[in-house]
Scaffold this active site. Structure first.
Site: not given
Ligand code: PA5
Length: 478
Positions: A304, A333, A447
């Protein structure tokens, strides 16, 4: 106050061995000192960028300061965790992504591998579950094994607008309401200080829900050392001060701008050079069941953070390499055949452990069967370590790049070091790539499409656009 003695801390130092990345081991398949020299300026620039901007909320670099600025919060968390342990039989994290992977990873790393199956007297805290999905079968399965009125639900969401987490919240709060349970008694929110829907929800309960703040400048995937990870860990009896001390220790080890003296910068440089050589697969292979989920946590951190379309100058770069999770020796394995003989498109990072929590001697037996008899008198620790070494060696002999992160043992202090090392490595690599490491525009688009499909107000335009997109065609359904 310093954590344990200086000698103990130094004995617990996490190190990186990158000999098997270099031409000295791999011949023309390896990296030369000249290759490292060629990116020296870029690496130093990345170091300076991170050093100059550390702690800045506007750049989402608040995570760098978490080892230092949470004394009062840590004291509060430890006190709350004590109450939770007294009062509740179960502790459930409701969250997803950065709000879930850290708590699961630390649970896996530092608790008994069959923690929930232990008798209450052998466990340090309540039974522990993390709901990081919206699979209805999973939610139903959770409800089959917990008693909601005896459960503390830690809702973790920075935005309070994440459909998955808020769906989990709606289901659980409805169950609690119907059971006549005061939600404020059974829930703890970890969220943004002012923004976000969990603040509004708390206000609707008269501000009675216990809340922890996910600091403004800390993104989800960099949040394990904030209350996101610290509260669940403390409830489990994990030494959270040790985790933070380990992170601070690693921060200090990463305080020099030189590859030879800064382990995170060394890893970033290796990843950057190999990325530019076209190696686009980044495998993390811990030789420890306790670190199995570290690979999941790392995959999110890396993917990410570095998977970005454009750089800071607006150039289309489509940056990033694909992280792959693997487990030693299990995946010897399953995956290692590919790593040794498949395409030269991977860098493998091993995590090795010098002292496991137990060694498990192997008894003598079957002496007349040479394939089996030789094992007797050794230990499982010796076997797993030998297989780890042998795999790294075999990869090297096949000209395959690999390096090893050495952990003296798996404890709170070394885990803190490992997390901070991987976070710093990611930040340096992003800076070398000149990209924004801390946003996630691609995830946001998905989203929005979900909102449109479920008819959320304000997303009518997106729905229209999706309806006019190429339709499914029977021709391609088999
Ligand atoms: O790393 C990130 O920013 C995302 O993976 C968020 O943690 C995830 O989308 C959850 O978001 P939120 O904490 O607003 O629910």
């Amino acid at each position: 106050m310093a954590y344990k003695t200086k000698e103990w801390r130094n004995a617990m130092r996490v190190t990186v061995d990158y000999n098997y990345m270099m031409s000295k081991s791999l011949g023309d398949k390896g990296i030369t000192d000249g290759d490292i020299k060629a990116v020296k300026e870029k690496a130093e620039g990345a170091f300076r960028y991170v050093a100059a901007n550390r702690g800045r909320d506007d750049l989402f670099m608040g995570w760098t300061e978490l080892p230092y600025n949470q004394d009062a919060i840590v004291a509060d968390i430890i006190a709350t965790a004590k109450q939770v342990r007294k009062k509740f039989k179960y502790f459930v994290v409701l969250g997803i992504g950065g709000s879930a992977l850290g708590p699961i990873m630390a649970f896996n790393a530092l608790c008994h591998l069959h923690y929930n199956e232990l008798s209450p007297s052998k466990r340090k805290g309540p039974k522990f579950y993390v709901e990081d999905n919206v699979d209805p079968v999973r939610m139903a399965a959770l409800l089959d094994v917990i008693e909601p009125e005896k459960t503390c639900f830690n809702v973790i969401s920075k935005s309070g607008a994440t459909s998955e987490t808020m769906t989990q919240y709606l289901i659980i709060s409805d169950i609690l309401k119907k059971a006549g349970v005061d939600i404020a008694e059974n829930m703890i929110f970890t969220t943004d200080a002012v923004k976000g829907n969990l603040q509004k929800i708390d206000a609707s309960f008269g501000g009675k829900v216990k809340k922890y703040v996910l600091p403004d400048g800390v993104g989800g995937r960099f949040s394990e050392l904030s209350p996101v990870g610290l509260l669940p860990a403390a409830v489990l009896g994990i030494d959270i001060k040790g985790m933070l001390a380990g992170a601070a220790y690693m921060d200090n080890l990463c305080s020099k701008p030189s590859v030879a003296k800064n382990p995170a910068l060394a890893c970033a440089v290796l990843q950057y050079i190999t990325m530019k050589q076209g190696k686009n697969i980044n495998v993390l292979m811990p030789y420890s069941d306790n670190l199995k989920l570290m690979a999941d946590w790392y995959c999110q951190l890396w993917a990410e953070s570095l998977g970005k379309a454009v750089d800071y100058d607006g150039n289309l770069v489509n940056a990033g390499t694909t992280p792959v999770k693997s487990l030693g020796v299990t995946d010897q394995h399953s995956q290692v055949q590919l790593y040794i003989e498949g395409p030269y498109d991977k860098v493998i990072t091993f995590i090795s452990v010098a002292n496991y929590a137990t060694t498990m001697p192997i008894p003598h037996g079957c002496e007349d069967i040479p394939d089996v008899g030789f094992l007797g008198g050794h230990s499982m620790q010796e076997l797993i370590q030998a297989e780890n070494k042998a795999t790294a060696y075999a990869l090297m002999r096949a000209g395959r790049m690999n390096y090893t992160i050495n952990m003296p043992e798996v404890n709170a202090f070394t885990l803190g070091q490992l997390m901070y090392l991987l976070e710093m490595q990611t930040a340096y690599t992003g800076a070398m790539l000149n990209i924004n490491t801390f946003n996630q525009p691609g995830v946001e688009n998905g989203k929005k499409a979900t909102f449109a499909l479920l008819g959320k107000k304000g997303y009518e335009g997106q729905k229209k656009e999706m309806d006019s997109a190429p339709a499914l065609d029977d021709k391609y359904i088999v």
